[in-house]
Design an enzyme around this catalytic site. Structure first.
Site, PDB file in Angstrom:
ATOM      1  N   GLY A   1       3.444  -1.203  -3.653  1.00  0.00           N
ATOM      2  CA  GLY A   1       2.627  -0.759  -2.461  1.00  0.00           C
ATOM      3  C   GLY A   1       1.726  -1.663  -2.113  1.00  0.00           C
TER       4      GLY A   1
ATOM      5  N   ASP B   1      -1.565  -0.811  -1.616  1.00  0.00           N
ATOM      6  CA  ASP B   1      -2.630  -0.870  -2.484  1.00  0.00           C
ATOM      7  C   ASP B   1      -2.570  -1.637  -3.717  1.00  0.00           C
ATOM      8  OD1 ASP B   1      -0.537   0.708  -3.377  1.00  0.00           O
ATOM      9  OD2 ASP B   1      -1.808   2.626  -3.951  1.00  0.00           O
TER      10      ASP B   1
END
Length: 255
Positions: free
Chosen positions: A102, A104
């Protein structure tokens, strides 16, 4: 000034970034119904009090693929600049996992490169609680993903009829004598134990020849949980935005 936007599943965090740090920060709930126009209106409303007339650029990290393009268009509308969207083309390390990681966690890993000696483990207490392991070169070895602290509490309150929502506050004794004390103990000490336990397990699987890994803790609840971690993590609340800024500068040839 550069506008940095980190869109999570629950909240969209943003910061006006200048000379290596935040001038201001703001947030708004992530709205799954956004289109480019409604998102631009929401961003403009949140940013209006800060009075920024001209932006030098903007960057976006998103873990909500269905909204990424709408937010990208909204950022262009608000700043007049084409956003740099974080991806594997503008990070400074390799990703050695079998499946994609991801945005993030990519941003956190990028931020960790500038924060601590490698190897490192980044723990992020967000909608999900994630752990990202990096080797001596800073490459991502792999990750672990658990339900987030707030998400777990919401599920507990929703499913257990005698339990009520509690405030996220420093806990008292581990052995609670009221329902609220007991839940605060389980939630906060439990999160700290999760950080400690996963750090130790992941560290044990990493190459001992590279030395002991650093531990960085970030995410919305990190300041509340960090004091109760036995592993004494480095607290870095802005780690993802710091990493996103590094990716922005690299994409612009300034890093």
């Amino acid at each position: 000034m550069v506008l940095l936007v980190d869109m999570g599943n629950t909240r969209l965090n943003m910061a006006g970034w200048e000379e290596g740090g935040p001038v201001f920060s703001a947030e708004t709930p992530t709205d799954r119904g956004w289109n480019a126009g409604s998102c631009a209106a929401a961003l403009a409303k949140v940013l209006a009090p800060f009075g920024v007339v001209q932006w030098d650029g903007c960057a976006l990290s998103s873990v909500v693929p269905a909204l990424t393009d709408a937010v990208r268009q909204a950022l262009f509308s608000v700043t007049g600049k084409e956003p740099v969207v974080l991806g594997t083309s503008n990070i400074g390390f390799k990703v050695l996992t079998k499946d994609p990681v991801g945005a993030d966690m990519l941003a956190g890993a990028e931020g960790a490169l500038a924060r601590v000696p490698m190897p490192a483990i980044v723990a992020d207490l967000g909608t999900a609680t994630t752990f990202c392991a990096q080797n001596k070169a800073g490459d991502v070895l792999g990750v672990a993903i658990a339900p987030g602290v707030a998400l777990s509490l919401d599920a507990l309150v929703d499913r257990a009829s005698h339990l009520r929502a509690i405030a996220f506050e420093p806990p008292g004794p581990a052995i609670g004598t009221t329902t609220a004390e007991s839940m605060q103990s389980g939630v906060i000490y439990g999160a700290a134990c999760l950080v400690d336990g996963m750090f130790r397990r992941m560290a044990a699987e990493m190459d001992p020849a590279e030395g002991a890994p650093s531990l960085i803790l970030t995410g919305g609840l990190a300041p509340l949980v960090a004091p109760y971690c036995e592993t004494k993590p480095l607290l870095a609340p802005n780690l993802l935005l710091e990493g996103l800024c590094r990716c922005y500068l690299r994409a612009k040839g300034e890093e």
